[in-house]
Design an enzyme around this catalytic site. Structure first.
Site, mmCIF file in Angstrom:
data_model
loop_
_atom_site.group_PDB
_atom_site.id
_atom_site.type_symbol
_atom_site.label_atom_id
_atom_site.label_comp_id
_atom_site.label_asym_id
_atom_site.label_seq_id
_atom_site.Cartn_x
_atom_site.Cartn_y
_atom_site.Cartn_z
ATOM 1 N N SER A 121 31.474 114.529 87.927
ATOM 2 C CA SER A 121 32.452 113.782 87.022
ATOM 3 C C SER A 121 33.497 112.793 87.917
ATOM 4 O O SER A 121 33.755 111.874 87.363
ATOM 5 C CB SER A 121 33.587 114.654 86.501
ATOM 6 O OG SER A 121 33.027 115.513 85.524
ATOM 7 N N HIS A 142 26.207 111.365 83.937
ATOM 8 C CA HIS A 142 27.452 112.324 83.500
ATOM 9 C C HIS A 142 27.476 112.481 81.917
ATOM 10 O O HIS A 142 27.908 111.649 81.244
ATOM 11 C CB HIS A 142 28.837 111.319 83.861
ATOM 12 C CG HIS A 142 29.925 112.040 83.604
ATOM 13 N ND1 HIS A 142 31.035 111.133 83.228
ATOM 14 C CD2 HIS A 142 30.234 113.273 84.000
ATOM 15 C CE1 HIS A 142 31.923 112.078 83.032
ATOM 16 N NE2 HIS A 142 31.882 113.302 83.473
ATOM 17 N N GLU A 154 26.729 108.820 80.735
ATOM 18 C CA GLU A 154 27.000 107.693 81.691
ATOM 19 C C GLU A 154 25.971 107.617 82.446
ATOM 20 O O GLU A 154 25.959 108.855 83.125
ATOM 21 C CB GLU A 154 28.273 107.731 82.236
ATOM 22 C CG GLU A 154 29.632 107.334 81.084
ATOM 23 C CD GLU A 154 30.750 107.680 81.652
ATOM 24 O OE1 GLU A 154 31.760 107.124 81.126
ATOM 25 O OE2 GLU A 154 31.097 108.319 82.775
ATOM 26 N N ASN A 192 36.443 108.317 81.513
ATOM 27 C CA ASN A 192 37.460 109.071 82.180
ATOM 28 C C ASN A 192 38.325 107.891 83.044
ATOM 29 O O ASN A 192 39.496 108.086 83.064
ATOM 30 C CB ASN A 192 36.964 110.006 83.337
ATOM 31 C CG ASN A 192 36.529 111.252 82.587
ATOM 32 O OD1 ASN A 192 36.786 111.360 81.408
ATOM 33 N ND2 ASN A 192 35.960 112.206 83.502
HETATM 34 N N1 LIG Z 1 33.092 120.949 82.629
HETATM 35 C C1 LIG Z 1 33.419 119.850 82.098
HETATM 36 O O1 LIG Z 1 34.100 119.266 81.463
HETATM 37 C C2 LIG Z 1 32.522 118.688 82.890
HETATM 38 C C3 LIG Z 1 32.046 117.724 82.089
HETATM 39 C C4 LIG Z 1 31.373 116.567 82.840
HETATM 40 C C5 LIG Z 1 30.694 116.881 84.095
HETATM 41 N N2 LIG Z 1 31.265 118.208 84.644
HETATM 42 C C6 LIG Z 1 30.716 118.388 86.114
HETATM 43 O O2 LIG Z 1 29.544 119.361 85.999
HETATM 44 C C7 LIG Z 1 29.509 120.083 87.249
HETATM 45 C C8 LIG Z 1 29.555 121.555 86.765
HETATM 46 O O3 LIG Z 1 30.630 121.789 86.046
HETATM 47 P P1 LIG Z 1 30.734 123.200 84.938
HETATM 48 O O4 LIG Z 1 32.003 122.771 84.226
HETATM 49 O O5 LIG Z 1 29.599 123.531 84.245
HETATM 50 O O6 LIG Z 1 30.976 124.221 86.212
HETATM 51 P P2 LIG Z 1 30.745 125.779 86.003
HETATM 52 O O7 LIG Z 1 31.708 126.445 86.984
HETATM 53 O O8 LIG Z 1 30.772 126.198 84.431
HETATM 54 O O9 LIG Z 1 29.070 126.092 86.556
HETATM 55 C C9 LIG Z 1 28.847 125.568 87.954
HETATM 56 C C10 LIG Z 1 27.695 126.507 88.159
HETATM 57 O O10 LIG Z 1 26.984 126.117 89.440
HETATM 58 C C11 LIG Z 1 26.819 127.337 90.287
HETATM 59 N N3 LIG Z 1 27.122 127.057 91.603
HETATM 60 C C12 LIG Z 1 28.528 127.068 92.094
HETATM 61 N N4 LIG Z 1 28.265 126.950 93.514
HETATM 62 C C13 LIG Z 1 26.990 126.526 93.697
HETATM 63 C C14 LIG Z 1 26.341 126.200 95.027
HETATM 64 N N5 LIG Z 1 27.127 126.168 95.970
HETATM 65 N N6 LIG Z 1 24.948 126.265 94.736
HETATM 66 C C15 LIG Z 1 24.333 126.405 93.732
HETATM 67 N N7 LIG Z 1 24.936 126.664 92.679
HETATM 68 C C16 LIG Z 1 26.255 126.743 92.531
HETATM 69 C C17 LIG Z 1 27.428 128.453 89.566
HETATM 70 O O11 LIG Z 1 26.762 129.652 89.718
HETATM 71 C C18 LIG Z 1 27.911 127.828 88.111
HETATM 72 O O12 LIG Z 1 27.093 128.393 87.195
HETATM 73 C C19 LIG Z 1 30.582 119.594 88.082
HETATM 74 O O13 LIG Z 1 30.001 118.673 88.774
HETATM 75 C C20 LIG Z 1 31.793 119.006 87.240
HETATM 76 O O14 LIG Z 1 32.557 117.946 87.640
HETATM 77 C C21 LIG Z 1 31.986 119.074 84.195
#
Ligand SMILES: NC(=O)c1ccc[n+]([C@@H]2O[C@H](COP(=O)([O-])OP(=O)(O)OC[C@H]3O[C@@H](n4cnc5c(N)ncnc54)[C@H](O)[C@@H]3O)[C@@H](O)[C@H]2O)c1
Length: 284
Positions: A121, A142, A154, A192
């Site tokens: 993000s 994204h 995106e 964003n």
């Molecule tokens: N939550 C949101 O609103 C949102 C929206 C758009 C984009 N994102 C992006 O998506 C990505 C994931 O976010 P999320 O909310 O799903 O997070 P989350 O914490 O729910 O999931 C992250 C996952 O990655 C795994 N993980 C963590 N560290 C790791 C590593 N070093 N190597 C491999 N796997 C690993 C974990 O086991 C976990 O299941 C981030 O980059 C975030 O910025 C999040």
């Protein structure tokens, strides 16, 4: 780049990765999900099964289609399990170093024509791509949370992304039933970049104009045509998530409007994160 997308890999099956994996299997694409432990992978599969079952109960999905979709998801704890994917989408923790390490490793394991996409993000797609020797195949995809429900994706062109990788990602977005838009790799991308300072302004107006939360939400709904008020939206997004994203944008752009207002930082620190904690601007 791969002419046809037959197989997609998802790295990180948390909130976003699970949602994206669900979209892929529902679109009929064989999908490999990689988690750090088998247990976390199973948890994601259960979550996807649960959401698809809810669709069956609502009558929007046939039971057979649900079973076929769930069967399209295979799980792995090894990155090597992604070797034959046409596109790999990364959705791990929002930190630069682990993402860079991951992309450097994916580059050595995946087919040379595979597109490598990040769902970051707030990080720079260009910086993530810079650790690979083939940055032309790295792009941003994204998705918005929750990915199965939010229509937008995106498609982010990093400094050295190639046209073929951008178009493959765009085509995948369409195939997943999303509305893709193309943009360049700048802090906050499109939505964003606009929404975060706007929501911060809304919170500042609460104090400046001494308007109530209800009246501010009513004002933006009835005067600006917003489908929900800014305070309702912040509660839905999560105040902690908003503060984090806002700080990341401020770090990069140094514009005062990007910085989270003290009021919302205090709320986030107090655990008033919105819907998910039962209290934010509203009580749930
Ligand atoms: N939550 C949101 O609103 C949102 C929206 C758009 C984009 N994102 C992006 O998506 C990505 C994931 O976010 P999320 O909310 O799903 O997070 P989350 O914490 O729910 O999931 C992250 C996952 O990655 C795994 N993980 C963590 N560290 C790791 C590593 N070093 N190597 C491999 N796997 C690993 C974990 O086991 C976990 O299941 C981030 O980059 C975030 O910025 C999040």
């Amino acid at each position: 780049m791969a002419a046809e997308i037959r197989k997609v890999g998802i790295v990180g099956l948390g909130a976003m990765g699970s949602g994206i994996a669900q979209l892929c299997v529902e679109a009929g694409i064989d999908t490999v999900g990689r988690e750090v432990t088998a247990e976390l992978g199973e948890r994601s599969r259960d979550r996807i099964g649960h959401f698809l079952t809810r669709k069956v109960e609502k009558g929007t999905l046939a039971a057979g289609a649900r079973d076929a979709a769930v069967a399209r998801l295979t799980l792995t704890t090894e990155l090597a399990g992604l070797a034959d994917c046409d596109v790999v989408i990364e959705a791990i923790v929002e930190e630069l170093a682990p993402k860079q390490e991951l992309f450097a490793e994916l580059e050595t394991l995946c087919r040379p024509d595979a597109v490598l996409a990040t769902n970051t993000s707030a990080l720079s797609v260009t910086e993530i791509a810079a650790t690979t020797s083939t940055p032309e195949r790295v792009v941003g995809m994204h998705f918005f949370n929750p990915a199965p429900l939010m229509p937008l994706v995106e498609i982010v062109r990093a400094e050295l992304s190639g046209d073929a990788a951008v178009e493959t990602a765009y085509a995948l977005g369409e195939r997943l039933g999303k509305h893709p838009i193309r943009c360049h790799d700048t802090p906050g991308f499109v939505v964003n970049r606009v929404l975060i300072p706007l929501l911060n302004d809304c919170v500042r107006v609460l104090d400046e104009a001494r308007v109530t939360v209800d009246d501010l939400d009513a004002g933006m709904k009835h005067g600006a045509g917003w489908p929900m008020g800014p305070c309702e939206l912040l509660d839905l997004v999560g105040l902690d998530v908003h503060v984090h994203a806002s700080e990341a944008l401020y770090d990069k752009l140094r514009e005062p409007r990007m910085a989270p207002p003290p009021r919302i930082v205090a709320m986030a620190n107090a655990g008033l994160h919105g819907r998910k904690t039962g209290r934010g601007f509203y009580t749930y």
